[in-house]
Design an enzyme around this catalytic site. Structure first.
Site, mmCIF file in Angstrom:
data_model
loop_
_atom_site.group_PDB
_atom_site.id
_atom_site.type_symbol
_atom_site.label_atom_id
_atom_site.label_comp_id
_atom_site.label_asym_id
_atom_site.label_seq_id
_atom_site.Cartn_x
_atom_site.Cartn_y
_atom_site.Cartn_z
ATOM 1 N N HIS A 54 20.880 15.820 -11.783
ATOM 2 C CA HIS A 54 21.484 14.827 -10.895
ATOM 3 C C HIS A 54 22.978 14.705 -11.206
ATOM 4 O O HIS A 54 23.368 14.471 -12.349
ATOM 5 C CB HIS A 54 20.773 13.489 -11.103
ATOM 6 C CG HIS A 54 21.206 12.392 -10.186
ATOM 7 N ND1 HIS A 54 20.699 12.250 -8.904
ATOM 8 C CD2 HIS A 54 22.075 11.380 -10.352
ATOM 9 C CE1 HIS A 54 21.246 11.181 -8.336
ATOM 10 N NE2 HIS A 54 22.097 10.642 -9.197
ATOM 11 N N GLY A 106 18.847 4.496 -11.543
ATOM 12 C CA GLY A 106 19.459 3.393 -12.284
ATOM 13 C C GLY A 106 18.481 2.649 -13.161
ATOM 14 O O GLY A 106 17.468 2.145 -12.677
ATOM 15 N N GLY A 107 18.773 2.622 -14.460
ATOM 16 C CA GLY A 107 17.959 1.823 -15.373
ATOM 17 C C GLY A 107 16.558 2.346 -15.605
ATOM 18 O O GLY A 107 15.682 1.587 -16.040
ATOM 19 N N GLY A 138 27.880 3.021 -9.807
ATOM 20 C CA GLY A 138 29.209 3.074 -10.415
ATOM 21 C C GLY A 138 29.183 3.413 -11.891
ATOM 22 O O GLY A 138 30.099 4.053 -12.387
ATOM 23 N N PHE A 139 28.138 2.987 -12.576
ATOM 24 C CA PHE A 139 28.120 3.172 -14.027
ATOM 25 C C PHE A 139 26.706 3.470 -14.513
ATOM 26 O O PHE A 139 25.722 2.979 -13.937
ATOM 27 C CB PHE A 139 28.635 1.902 -14.724
ATOM 28 C CG PHE A 139 30.022 1.529 -14.296
ATOM 29 C CD1 PHE A 139 31.135 2.159 -14.855
ATOM 30 C CD2 PHE A 139 30.215 0.588 -13.295
ATOM 31 C CE1 PHE A 139 32.423 1.833 -14.422
ATOM 32 C CE2 PHE A 139 31.493 0.257 -12.862
ATOM 33 C CZ PHE A 139 32.610 0.885 -13.429
ATOM 34 N N GLY A 140 26.628 4.249 -15.595
ATOM 35 C CA GLY A 140 25.354 4.448 -16.268
ATOM 36 C C GLY A 140 25.069 3.289 -17.206
ATOM 37 O O GLY A 140 25.932 2.438 -17.457
ATOM 38 N N GLY A 141 23.845 3.238 -17.693
ATOM 39 C CA GLY A 141 23.498 2.278 -18.738
ATOM 40 C C GLY A 141 23.341 0.842 -18.288
ATOM 41 O O GLY A 141 23.374 -0.078 -19.107
ATOM 42 N N GLY A 164 19.863 8.643 -16.774
ATOM 43 C CA GLY A 164 21.045 9.105 -17.496
ATOM 44 C C GLY A 164 20.940 8.773 -18.966
ATOM 45 O O GLY A 164 20.575 9.610 -19.798
ATOM 46 N N SER A 165 21.214 7.513 -19.298
ATOM 47 C CA SER A 165 21.236 7.130 -20.711
ATOM 48 C C SER A 165 19.890 7.349 -21.391
ATOM 49 O O SER A 165 19.840 7.743 -22.558
ATOM 50 C CB SER A 165 21.705 5.679 -20.850
ATOM 51 O OG SER A 165 21.171 4.876 -19.847
ATOM 52 N N MET A 181 28.860 9.082 -4.087
ATOM 53 C CA MET A 181 29.249 7.662 -3.998
ATOM 54 C C MET A 181 30.715 7.651 -3.600
ATOM 55 O O MET A 181 31.612 7.307 -4.385
ATOM 56 C CB MET A 181 29.007 6.986 -5.360
ATOM 57 C CG MET A 181 27.517 6.763 -5.633
ATOM 58 S SD MET A 181 27.133 6.493 -7.374
ATOM 59 C CE MET A 181 27.000 8.198 -7.911
HETATM 60 C C1 DX5 Z 1 24.844 5.050 -11.061
HETATM 61 C C2 DX5 Z 1 24.445 6.507 -10.991
HETATM 62 C C3 DX5 Z 1 23.233 6.824 -11.801
HETATM 63 C C4 DX5 Z 1 23.404 6.541 -13.248
HETATM 64 C C5 DX5 Z 1 22.083 6.369 -13.893
HETATM 65 O O1 DX5 Z 1 25.877 4.808 -10.201
HETATM 66 O O2 DX5 Z 1 24.192 6.888 -9.657
HETATM 67 O O3 DX5 Z 1 22.795 8.155 -11.578
HETATM 68 O O4 DX5 Z 1 24.126 7.517 -13.924
HETATM 69 O O5 DX5 Z 1 22.312 6.050 -15.232
HETATM 70 P P1 DX5 Z 1 21.245 5.246 -16.092
HETATM 71 O O6 DX5 Z 1 19.974 6.034 -16.088
HETATM 72 O O7 DX5 Z 1 21.898 5.201 -17.440
HETATM 73 O O8 DX5 Z 1 21.085 3.904 -15.450
HETATM 74 ZN ZN ZN Z 2 23.119 8.799 -9.137
#
Ligand code: DX5
Ligand code: ZN
Length: 230
Positions: A37, A178-179, A146-149, A199-200, A72
């Protein structure tokens, strides 16, 4: 890409080492992920900037399986051909990114890529009903993009269940982004998700030099999801 509702784990390289994307993609595939991804952010549609089509083209060479590109960005349409040319198998655009999502999805399919439609947490599924013949994947965001984690937004689980019912037998993936963790994976799998972006939760504890934790994390999320899948 053959359609199946089997659980697919799609690590987001947003949590990878940005100086080492090629090796990171090879490591997560070797450790058993299904899709890779790729989060593209423009600092306008979302409050963060990652990279564009030339980076996607560069990492494509290091991905054997599905490259799942999550855009995005706004506007979207003028960049679709460039992301398709970069080798994306799936290109996902946000419903909220412009006034003409139908045209955007048409443009994605015209490139030969699979068309994905992403929904922010504040967006309902009503509009999806009018786009069911246009999409190969619906991505339910379980964080604000916008952000991971970030923390998983629980209220999205009911939305997934309603979307799953709307999709019925159509060959449309439900992706969750996400999450996603070992704790939240069963909730989304039971509600009908088949593609789990993480992600995380995938990259934690590992590195290119020490990739075994990637595999352990992927197996744990997959096992939790498969046990709960309806
Ligand atoms: C958020 C991204 C996700 C994000 C997921 O804007 O689209 O793909 O990286 O990260 P985690 O799994 O850490 O929530
Ligand atoms: Zn994503």
């Amino acid at each position: 890409m053959t359609f199946t509702r089997a659980i697919k784990i799609a690590p987001s390289i947003l949590s990878a080492d940005f100086a080492n994307f090629g090796a990171e993609c090879e490591a997560i595939e070797a450790q058993g992920c299904d899709w890779v991804h790729v989060d593209v952010m423009d600092g306008h549609f979302v409050p963060n900037i990652t990279f564009g089509p030339s980076t996607c083209a560069a990492i494509r060479k290091h991905i054997k399986g599905v490259m799942d590109v999550h855009l995005m960005i706004a506007p979207v349409d003028s960049y679709i051909d460039a992301f398709a040319a970069s080798g994306a198998d799936v290109i996902t655009a946000h419903l909220e990114a412009g006034p003409h999502i139908h045209r955007t999805l048409q443009a994605i399919r015209a490139t030969g890529a699979k068309a994905g439609l992403a929904l922010n947490p504040g967006t309902g599924i009503d509009a999806v009903a009018h786009l069911l013949d246009m999409v190969d994947l619906v991505c339910v965001m379980t964080v604000n993009p916008g952000f991971g984690g970030q923390k998983f937004i629980q209220s999205q689980v009911d939305k997934m269940r309603a979307l799953r019912a709307m999709i019925g037998d159509r060959p449309i993936h439900i992706e969750i982004d996400g999450g996603v963790t070992v704790e939240t994976a069963p909730l989304v799998a039971a509600a009908g998700a088949d593609v789990l972006v993480a992600g995380s939760a995938v990259f934690k504890g590992g590195s290119v030099a020490n990739p075994a934790p990637y595999g352990a994390n992927i197996r744990a999320i997959r096992a939790a999801a498969e046990a709960a899948q309806g």
